[in-house]
Write a protein that holds these residues in place. Structure first.
Motif, PDB file in Angstrom:
ATOM      1  N   GLY A 115     -22.299 -12.667 -37.128  1.00  0.00           N
ATOM      2  CA  GLY A 115     -21.255 -13.619 -37.482  1.00  0.00           C
ATOM      3  C   GLY A 115     -20.739 -13.520 -38.903  1.00  0.00           C
ATOM      4  O   GLY A 115     -19.931 -14.344 -39.332  1.00  0.00           O
ATOM      5  N   ILE A 116     -21.184 -12.507 -39.639  1.00  0.00           N
ATOM      6  CA  ILE A 116     -20.817 -12.485 -41.062  1.00  0.00           C
ATOM      7  C   ILE A 116     -19.459 -11.818 -41.285  1.00  0.00           C
ATOM      8  O   ILE A 116     -19.182 -10.744 -40.750  1.00  0.00           O
ATOM      9  N   HIS A 117     -18.631 -12.485 -42.041  1.00  0.00           N
ATOM     10  CA  HIS A 117     -17.285 -11.960 -42.329  1.00  0.00           C
ATOM     11  C   HIS A 117     -17.388 -10.825 -43.364  1.00  0.00           C
ATOM     12  O   HIS A 117     -18.159 -10.924 -44.317  1.00  0.00           O
ATOM     13  N   PRO A 118     -16.596  -9.761 -43.181  1.00  0.00           N
ATOM     14  CA  PRO A 118     -16.716  -8.606 -44.086  1.00  0.00           C
ATOM     15  C   PRO A 118     -16.306  -8.889 -45.536  1.00  0.00           C
ATOM     16  O   PRO A 118     -16.669  -8.125 -46.432  1.00  0.00           O
ATOM     17  N   ALA A 119     -15.582  -9.964 -45.756  1.00  0.00           N
ATOM     18  CA  ALA A 119     -15.194 -10.268 -47.139  1.00  0.00           C
ATOM     19  C   ALA A 119     -16.142 -11.286 -47.787  1.00  0.00           C
ATOM     20  O   ALA A 119     -15.851 -11.799 -48.872  1.00  0.00           O
ATOM     21  N   THR A 120     -17.263 -11.550 -47.149  1.00  0.00           N
ATOM     22  CA  THR A 120     -18.233 -12.462 -47.734  1.00  0.00           C
ATOM     23  C   THR A 120     -18.765 -11.867 -49.047  1.00  0.00           C
ATOM     24  O   THR A 120     -19.083 -10.680 -49.087  1.00  0.00           O
ATOM     25  N   PRO A 121     -18.823 -12.681 -50.108  1.00  0.00           N
ATOM     26  CA  PRO A 121     -19.304 -12.136 -51.384  1.00  0.00           C
ATOM     27  C   PRO A 121     -20.712 -11.531 -51.245  1.00  0.00           C
ATOM     28  O   PRO A 121     -21.507 -11.997 -50.427  1.00  0.00           O
ATOM     29  N   HIS A 126     -23.443 -11.695 -52.912  1.00  0.00           N
ATOM     30  CA  HIS A 126     -24.642 -12.517 -53.057  1.00  0.00           C
ATOM     31  C   HIS A 126     -24.878 -13.406 -51.860  1.00  0.00           C
ATOM     32  O   HIS A 126     -25.950 -13.980 -51.712  1.00  0.00           O
ATOM     33  N   LEU A 127     -23.875 -13.509 -50.976  1.00  0.00           N
ATOM     34  CA  LEU A 127     -24.058 -14.264 -49.738  1.00  0.00           C
ATOM     35  C   LEU A 127     -24.173 -13.346 -48.521  1.00  0.00           C
ATOM     36  O   LEU A 127     -24.110 -13.801 -47.384  1.00  0.00           O
ATOM     37  N   SER A 128     -24.321 -12.044 -48.770  1.00  0.00           N
ATOM     38  CA  SER A 128     -24.492 -11.111 -47.649  1.00  0.00           C
ATOM     39  C   SER A 128     -25.620 -10.123 -47.947  1.00  0.00           C
ATOM     40  O   SER A 128     -25.589  -8.983 -47.519  1.00  0.00           O
ATOM     41  N   LEU A 149     -21.897  -4.012 -52.921  1.00  0.00           N
ATOM     42  CA  LEU A 149     -20.922  -3.029 -52.466  1.00  0.00           C
ATOM     43  C   LEU A 149     -20.258  -2.448 -53.695  1.00  0.00           C
ATOM     44  O   LEU A 149     -19.616  -3.157 -54.461  1.00  0.00           O
ATOM     45  N   ALA A 178     -11.041  -0.070 -42.379  1.00  0.00           N
ATOM     46  CA  ALA A 178     -10.579  -1.289 -43.032  1.00  0.00           C
ATOM     47  C   ALA A 178     -11.742  -1.992 -43.737  1.00  0.00           C
ATOM     48  O   ALA A 178     -11.561  -2.563 -44.805  1.00  0.00           O
ATOM     49  N   PHE A 179     -12.930  -1.946 -43.121  1.00  0.00           N
ATOM     50  CA  PHE A 179     -14.062  -2.620 -43.757  1.00  0.00           C
ATOM     51  C   PHE A 179     -15.223  -1.651 -43.963  1.00  0.00           C
ATOM     52  O   PHE A 179     -15.014  -0.598 -44.533  1.00  0.00           O
ATOM     53  N   HIS A 180     -16.411  -1.989 -43.466  1.00  0.00           N
ATOM     54  CA  HIS A 180     -17.597  -1.202 -43.823  1.00  0.00           C
ATOM     55  C   HIS A 180     -18.092  -0.312 -42.705  1.00  0.00           C
ATOM     56  O   HIS A 180     -19.223   0.150 -42.736  1.00  0.00           O
TER      57      HIS A 180
END
Lengths: 449, 493, 128
Positions: free
Chosen positions: B103-109, B111-113, B320, B333-335
């Motif tokens: 459920g984690i959004h790819p733009a989550t900072p 320190h929160l991922s 990152l 687009a993301f990781h």
């Protein structure tokens, strides 16, 4: 080892049948000099219980929409995921199958892909869609390459209002193909600047790429773009990162787009830290044979029954090799199935209703936020479920203070747009309850600024 | 012999669109809790023409029926050469669905991922150890995209040194993705002939100062180890080139030998082959890329970095790192396909170092066992010791039967056919990769079926020509499909 | 398999027949047989100038694709439109209804240097 069924007795008998004495003898062709002479330096194996405990501990360190009020979008969206989807894709006939190269025992996958292609065509207003691409960004890059092949031109104009990560992937794909990539400016309303486009369009332009909605959540005037682009003999590529919008908006095909790409993550796929998602790719009839990726077509079997096969494969790498339309092989099959199930469940009414909810929630949030002192809206063009907010206080400080009260308020824009260094991108979907929006507003009012 | 193939109970099913009935609904959304809003009318469509209207039951039955027309690894033996169709462990599926990972959004900072970043870091470190490379990027979405990233890295390295080489050498046994990728990197492809394996002489004859790289697959697509690999890499390096390795066949080598130790500069992994993640009917895969120290600056970004020491990093120290100036840039687009990475890491953790080595040993044993049982019945064009897969041909087949007929007849016996007509250097190739997750019993039954089919070709070839007869559909008319492509459903059509 | 005596042939399996200053070009019976059921043909536009030895079109079956090379240089005068909708004609009538293009030759004697039917048959006997 529970995944490897061999007993000691099996191994002995099999070695005997093969005619070698030891397992090591099976590797005689591997020169001694390159053999690894120590065990791999990896952690000892974990039992199922230990493994899940370990993974859950890692999971607990992540913020998600279950732990935080999230307003993050920017190409990945937190939407409703019907329970049905995971139940159905967990049927292992779907997820443990390979690419449907043997159609007689792959009709399930093949019919589902045919349905995916059909749904994408209906949604985008295009004539043909492929079986999927890796994601919206790579689909966008492939669209640029296709336009270049079809027009035999070498210049591509990219609106600065498309997702900056899509632009970056286009640049990577085109790095050594002698292509000129030119940015087109953003106008004050947040749409692609038509005057700047006009100035940069010429008869060497292969394609123009614009978002729909664009990265700032603004709905581009696709018809106006198409008119200009077609006037120069170039192709208009429309990149749709948030396809929920197409439940409400006119289709890009109807407005004149030549290639429509995007990402269908919004259609039932978990956020999963950015992937796997699913790129889609749709074209006009005349360009079908220039498409990248797999295509499924309808046909009949020996007895006249309807069936489906992979078709027009001569475009692809396994046949055309260095002259192929793309090097893509594996795509995002199971993700395309998820999107297909999603579209089937939501259907004509549901997608519209979902789009209307997104529109309404974002409009409400926009209105509430614009009334907070120290914050303002940046663009006034028509918007869908995202919008850009300018902050008088430094963005990093604002976002950090909101994190402390459990709110992920948005994506800072400064890194990708220096001129918007005091701005962040806010996304509101049907998953954000009014209380969450009100909490965001209250937090900003209450000193986050 | 037990023939597991039967016609079973298979239900027919229409297309989604043919089920649709106006007013049916298969979803539920909460009541709107804010005032409704409207867009200017000229922006809006009336409706999505053709979009279906179905109930939840309709949809569930539809896709359940469709699923029964498919054959997966969980249905039975899937000896598809070059594809490593091993068992897909179920705990991997559970792991990938843990809400904090799914459920984690790819733009989550960062320190929160930290949890997901730590997992990715551990996976890239494990892959580096398994392959002998200095650094691994996880970003590419599949093998072919990994190839593209890897070849772009090689080109970027050349360009940084002012080298303007224009060609890439590719053996005739290569996957089609190799030449397609070279071409996408702006290189001309120069095919080179192999005699089962590459000889130093052949490479020497073509390796000149216009050649940027050699692309190899090791073990190659004939299932043979490129035993001259060290000398070949040395030669290519001496003449200013790089060696790319297609890692599709890494399942033969885990814990046995490491491509990085052979002199190879860049290699992609297929997590959906070697590392047990499911193929999903065509994807998603994941194609990480490993490189030598020298090539690290050119890797795509952003990548996961750790400020501490490997897996013992202090908490909150994973981040990152944006791509540096020399990087080839972003591939996705993301990781990348993170959900697939979670599954692959679960596999590595479930196997441990000995388990991975044992998997490779059993994969090679299985291939050689199949070879021993079928040699003499089917023509074996290359006699060197096989690794994880074995290639036969249809040369000795009687009754005017060909590879395609054997493949289709196997379906009647209840097996997925092997890879056929690849590699191209073997006419009528039958490429069998059993993988380590199949027991001797299964292999014996499969080999019995193959032997029985060779007998049928001699005695009753029509059985092969007509096959399959037990599948949901019979052989399909691919010619008409290609001549008059029908790629979507249309109302009334 | 047939190889009309009055035609000329190339190593890439095209045939040429010269009539009234125009060279008619197609692919040989051997080529169509090797390809299998032809599903698609791509031909140049009228007016395009072809260089000898360069690819001018593409012919595809379900699982193979092959470039078609210009046996001789010239300007495309006419293309066989029927092949677009009915590419199978190449299988059923490679030398007559399956012709692909007619070109106005730059050098009217260029076809003389190509193989005759006998030499071509010897070549394919060697290849197969």
């Amino acid at each position: 080892m529970r995944y490897i069924p061999h007993t000691a007795g099996d191994v002995t008998q099999m070695l005997e049948r093969v005619g070698v004495a030891t397992l090591k003898d099976l590797f005689v062709e591997v020169p001694e000099s390159v053999r690894l002479k120590r065990p791999l330096d990896l952690q000892e194996l974990a039992s199922e219980t230990e493994l899940l405990r370990e993974f859950k501990a890692l999971a607990a360190k992540n913020a998600t929409p279950e732990t935080h009020k999230s307003f993050l979008g920017g190409g990945a969206y937190h939407h409703f995921i019907p329970t049905v989807i995971d139940q159905l894709i967990s049927r292992s006939e779907f997820y443990t199958a390979y690419t449907p190269y043997q159609p007689e025992i792959s009709q399930g996958t093949l019919q589902a892909v045919f349905e995916f292609q059909s749904l994408i065509c209906q949604l985008t207003g295009m004539a043909a869609a492929n079986a999927s691409m890796y994601d919206g960004a790579s689909a966008c890059a492939e669209a640029v390459l296709m336009a270049m092949r079809l027009t035999r031109r070498k210049r591509v104009l990219l609106s600065r209002a498309i997702n900056p990560r899509y632009r970056a992937v286009v640049a990577t794909y085109c790095r050594y193909l002698n292509l000129e990539l030119v940015d087109v400016a953003v106008a004050d309303d947040g749409r692609t600047d038509l005057d700047d486009l006009k100035a940069k369009l010429d008869d060497s332009t292969a394609a123009v790429v614009a978002g729909y909605p664009n990265y700032f959540g603004v709905i581009e005037d696709v018809a106006a773009l198409a008119e200009q682009v077609h006037g120069a003999g170039a192709r208009l590529v429309t990149a749709v990162a948030e396809p929920v919008a197409l439940g409400l908006l006119k289709s890009p095909g109807e407005l004149g787009a030549d290639i429509v790409v995007g990402d269908a993550q919004s259609f039932g796929l978990p956020l999963a830290f950015g992937g796997p998602y699913v790129g889609f790719f749709a074209v006009r009839q005349k360009d079908v044979r220039g498409m990248p990726g797999r295509l499924v077509g309808e046909t009949t079997d020996l007895e006249g029954q309807r069936g489906f096969v992979l078709t027009l494969a001569t475009r692809e790498q396994h046949i055309r090799r260095e002259k192929a339309t793309s090097n893509i092989c594996s795509n995002q099959g199971l993700c395309a199935l998820m999107a297909t199930i999603f579209m089937s469940l939501l259907g004509k009414q549901g997608l519209r209703e979902m789009a209307e909810q997104n529109l309404a929630k974002a409009a409400y949030a926009r209105q509430q936020l614009s009334a907070v002192k120290g914050f303002s809206l940046v663009f006034n063009g028509p918007a869908f479920n995202e919008f850009v907010v300018r902050s008088e206080a430094p963005v990093a400080e604002v976002l950090t203070s909101l994190e402390k009260v459990g709110i992920l308020a948005g994506i800072p824009l400064g890194e990708d747009y220096p001129e918007l260094k005091d701005c962040f991108l806010v996304c509101v979907t049907e998953q954000n309850q009014r209380e969450e929006i009100d909490a965001l507003v209250a937090a900003l009012q209450g000193g986050a600024a | 012999m037990t023939i597991v193939g039967t016609s079973g109970l298979v239900l027919n099913e229409k297309l989604l669109f043919e089920h649709s009935d106006p007013g049916r609904k298969g979803y539920s959304l909460p009541k709107l809790d804010v005032p409704s809003a409207e867009l200017p009318a000229e922006l809006c469509r009336q409706e999505i023409n053709g979009f279906p209207e179905l109930s939840e039951v309709d949809v569930v039955r539809h896709f359940t029926r469709l699923s029964t027309w498919n054959y997966g690894v969980d249905s039975g033996f899937y000896p598809l050469g070059s594809c490593t169709m091993k068992y897909n462990p179920k705990v991997n599926e559970a792991a990938a669905r843990i809400p904090g990972l799914a459920g984690i959004h790819p733009a989550t900072p960062s320190h929160l991922s930290q949890g997901i970043l730590e997992l990715m870091y551990r996976l890239q470190s494990a892959l580096a150890e398994i392959s002998g490379f200095a650094r691994v990027t996880l970003q590419p979405a599949a093998g072919a995209q990994g190839e593209l990233a890897g070849m772009l890295v090689i080109r970027a390295w050349h360009e940084a040194r002012g080298s303007k080489r224009t060609k890439v050498l590719i053996p005739d046994t290569a996957h089609g993705t190799n030449p397609a990728t070279a071409s996408l990197t702006g290189y001309d492809v120069m095919p080179i002939a192999s005699e089962g394996i590459l000889t130093l002489e052949e490479v020497e004859a073509h390796m000149n100062d216009d050649v940027a790289a050699l692309m190899v697959t090791n073990p190659n697509t004939l299932g043979l180890f490129e035993s001259n690999i060290e000398a070949i890499c040395k030669l290519v390096h001496e003449r200013g080139g790089m060696v790319y390795c297609d890692g599709a066949n890494l399942n033969a080598l885990m814990g046995i030998a490491r491509p990085g130790d052979m002199g190879i500069d860049v290699m992609h992994f297929n997590l959906h082959k070697t590392f047990s993640t499911p193929h999903g009917g065509g994807g998603p895969g994941s194609g990480p890329v490993g490189v030598t120290e020298e090539l690290i600056p050119y890797l795509p970004g952003p990548g996961v970095e750790c400020d501490g020491l490997g897996v013992d990093c202090d908490k909150e120290s994973y981040r990152l790192e944006s791509a540096n100036a020399d990087s080839i840039g972003r591939m996705m687009a993301f990781h990348g396909n993170v959900g697939i990475m979670v599954r692959a890491y679960a596999y590595i953790r479930s196997m441990g170092p000995e388990g991975l080595k044992y998997a490779s040993e059993m994969a090679v044993l299985n291939a050689n066992y199949v070879r021993a049982r079928l040699e003499g019945v089917y023509d074996l064009p290359y006699k060197s010791r096989s690794l994880h897969e074995v290639i036969f041909s249809d040369k000795d087949l009687e009754g005017s039967c060909h590879t395609l007929d054997v493949a289709k007849r196997l379906i009647d016996y209840g097996y997925h056919p092997p890879t056929i007509y690849f590699p191209l250097v073997v006419k009528g190739a039958i490429m069998i990769e059993p993988t380590e997750t199949e027991s001797r019993e299964i292999l014996d039954e499969f080999c019995d079926a193959m032997i029985s089919i060779a007998g049928e070709a001699r005695d009753n070839p029509d059985l092969l020509h007509q096959a399959p007869i037990r599948s949901k559909v019979r052989r399909l008319d691919e010619t008409t499909a290609a001549r008059k492509p029908k790629l979507r459903w249309e109302e009334g059509g | 398999m047939e190889f009309p005596e009055e035609f000329k042939y190339t190593e890439d399996h095209e045939w040429v027949m010269v009539e009234e200053g125009l060279a008619v070009i197609g692919i040989s019976d051997f080529a169509q047989d090797a390809l299998g059921d032809v599903v698609f043909v791509e031909l140049p536009e009228v007016g395009v100038v072809l260089e000898a030895g360069k690819a001018f079109g593409v012919v595809e079956s379900v699982k193979a694709v092959s470039d078609i090379y210009a046996p001789i240089a010239g300007t495309v005068e006419e293309i066989n439109d029927e092949l677009v909708d009915a590419p199978e004609i190449i299988n059923t009538s490679p030398y007559e209804d399956g012709w692909m293009i007619k070109i106005r030759m730059i050098d009217a004697s260029a076809a003389d240097n190509l193989m005759d039917a006998e030499a071509y048959q010897a070549l394919i006997a060697e290849e197969s």
